[in-house]
Design a protein around this motif. Structure first.
Motif, PDB file in Angstrom:
ATOM      1  N   GLU A  99       0.823  -1.199   0.000  1.00 54.16           N
ATOM      2  CA  GLU A  99       0.000   0.000   0.000  1.00 54.16           C
ATOM      3  C   GLU A  99       0.868   1.265   0.000  1.00 54.16           C
ATOM      4  OE1 GLU A  99      -3.278   0.255  -0.420  1.00 54.16           O
ATOM      5  OE2 GLU A  99      -3.331  -1.919  -0.641  1.00 54.16           O
ATOM      6  N   ALA A 100       1.961   1.241   0.777  1.00 57.44           N
ATOM      7  CA  ALA A 100       2.867   2.393   0.814  1.00 57.44           C
ATOM      8  C   ALA A 100       3.515   2.609  -0.553  1.00 57.44           C
ATOM      9  CB  ALA A 100       3.934   2.196   1.882  1.00 57.44           C
TER      10      ALA A 100
ATOM     11  N   ARG B 178       3.188   5.787  -3.086  1.00 57.80           N
ATOM     12  CA  ARG B 178       4.390   6.447  -3.611  1.00 57.80           C
ATOM     13  C   ARG B 178       4.333   6.562  -5.138  1.00 57.80           C
ATOM     14  NH1 ARG B 178      10.454   4.167  -2.456  1.00 57.80           N
ATOM     15  NH2 ARG B 178      11.546   5.714  -3.685  1.00 57.80           N
ATOM     16  N   VAL B 179       3.909   5.499  -5.793  1.00 61.57           N
ATOM     17  CA  VAL B 179       3.778   5.521  -7.253  1.00 61.57           C
ATOM     18  C   VAL B 179       2.705   6.515  -7.663  1.00 61.57           C
ATOM     19  CG1 VAL B 179       3.023   4.156  -9.256  1.00 61.57           C
ATOM     20  CG2 VAL B 179       4.663   3.188  -7.630  1.00 61.57           C
ATOM     21  N   ARG B 180       1.582   6.531  -6.942  1.00 65.53           N
ATOM     22  CA  ARG B 180       0.499   7.461  -7.264  1.00 65.53           C
ATOM     23  C   ARG B 180       0.989   8.894  -7.189  1.00 65.53           C
ATOM     24  NH1 ARG B 180      -2.724  10.832  -5.163  1.00 65.53           N
ATOM     25  NH2 ARG B 180      -2.118  10.500  -3.003  1.00 65.53           N
TER      26      ARG B 180
ATOM     27  N   MET C 218       4.063   9.920  -7.536  1.00 66.84           N
ATOM     28  CA  MET C 218       5.013  10.154  -8.625  1.00 66.84           C
ATOM     29  C   MET C 218       4.296  10.390  -9.950  1.00 66.84           C
ATOM     30  SD  MET C 218       7.896   7.345  -7.590  1.00 66.84           S
ATOM     31  CE  MET C 218       9.117   7.792  -8.797  1.00 66.84           C
ATOM     32  N   GLU C 219       3.172   9.706 -10.135  1.00 64.94           N
ATOM     33  CA  GLU C 219       2.399   9.856 -11.361  1.00 64.94           C
ATOM     34  C   GLU C 219       1.757  11.240 -11.432  1.00 64.94           C
ATOM     35  OE1 GLU C 219       1.161   5.238 -12.277  1.00 64.94           O
ATOM     36  OE2 GLU C 219      -0.252   6.510 -11.188  1.00 64.94           O
ATOM     37  N   VAL C 220       1.402  11.803 -10.287  1.00 62.92           N
ATOM     38  CA  VAL C 220       0.764  13.117 -10.238  1.00 62.92           C
ATOM     39  C   VAL C 220       1.773  14.194 -10.653  1.00 62.92           C
ATOM     40  CG1 VAL C 220      -0.236  14.845  -8.692  1.00 62.92           C
ATOM     41  CG2 VAL C 220      -0.954  12.456  -8.542  1.00 62.92           C
ATOM     42  N   ASN C 221       3.027  14.022 -10.255  1.00 60.95           N
ATOM     43  CA  ASN C 221       4.059  15.022 -10.574  1.00 60.95           C
ATOM     44  C   ASN C 221       4.502  14.903 -11.967  1.00 60.95           C
ATOM     45  OD1 ASN C 221       3.979  16.047  -8.017  1.00 60.95           O
ATOM     46  ND2 ASN C 221       5.554  14.680  -7.259  1.00 60.95           N
TER      47      ASN C 221
END
Length: 63
Positions: free
Chosen positions: A51-52, A56-58, A60-63
């Protein structure tokens, strides 16, 4: 909870040991319950780590 493959669970007697020495049903049940608890706790730990990492990936995808 690292495992070295191929082998059996730590503390659990091998088939050869059981064939030679027999098996106490009560001790076997207690040991299996302990292993179930260890594996359950390990799964919970892995789920939290997963989940962590997803979060973290989510981010990174936003940036």
């Amino acid at each position: 909870m690292p495992f070295i493959l191929p082998c059996h669970l730590p503390e659990v007697p091998s088939a050869d040991e059981v064939a030679i020495n027999g098996l106490s049903l009560g001790e076997s049940q207690a040991l299996l319950l302990k292993k179930i608890e260890e594996l359950t706790l390990y799964m919970i730990e892995m789920q939290e780590e997963n989940e962590a990492l997803k979060e973290r990936v989510r981010k990174m995808e936003v940036n």
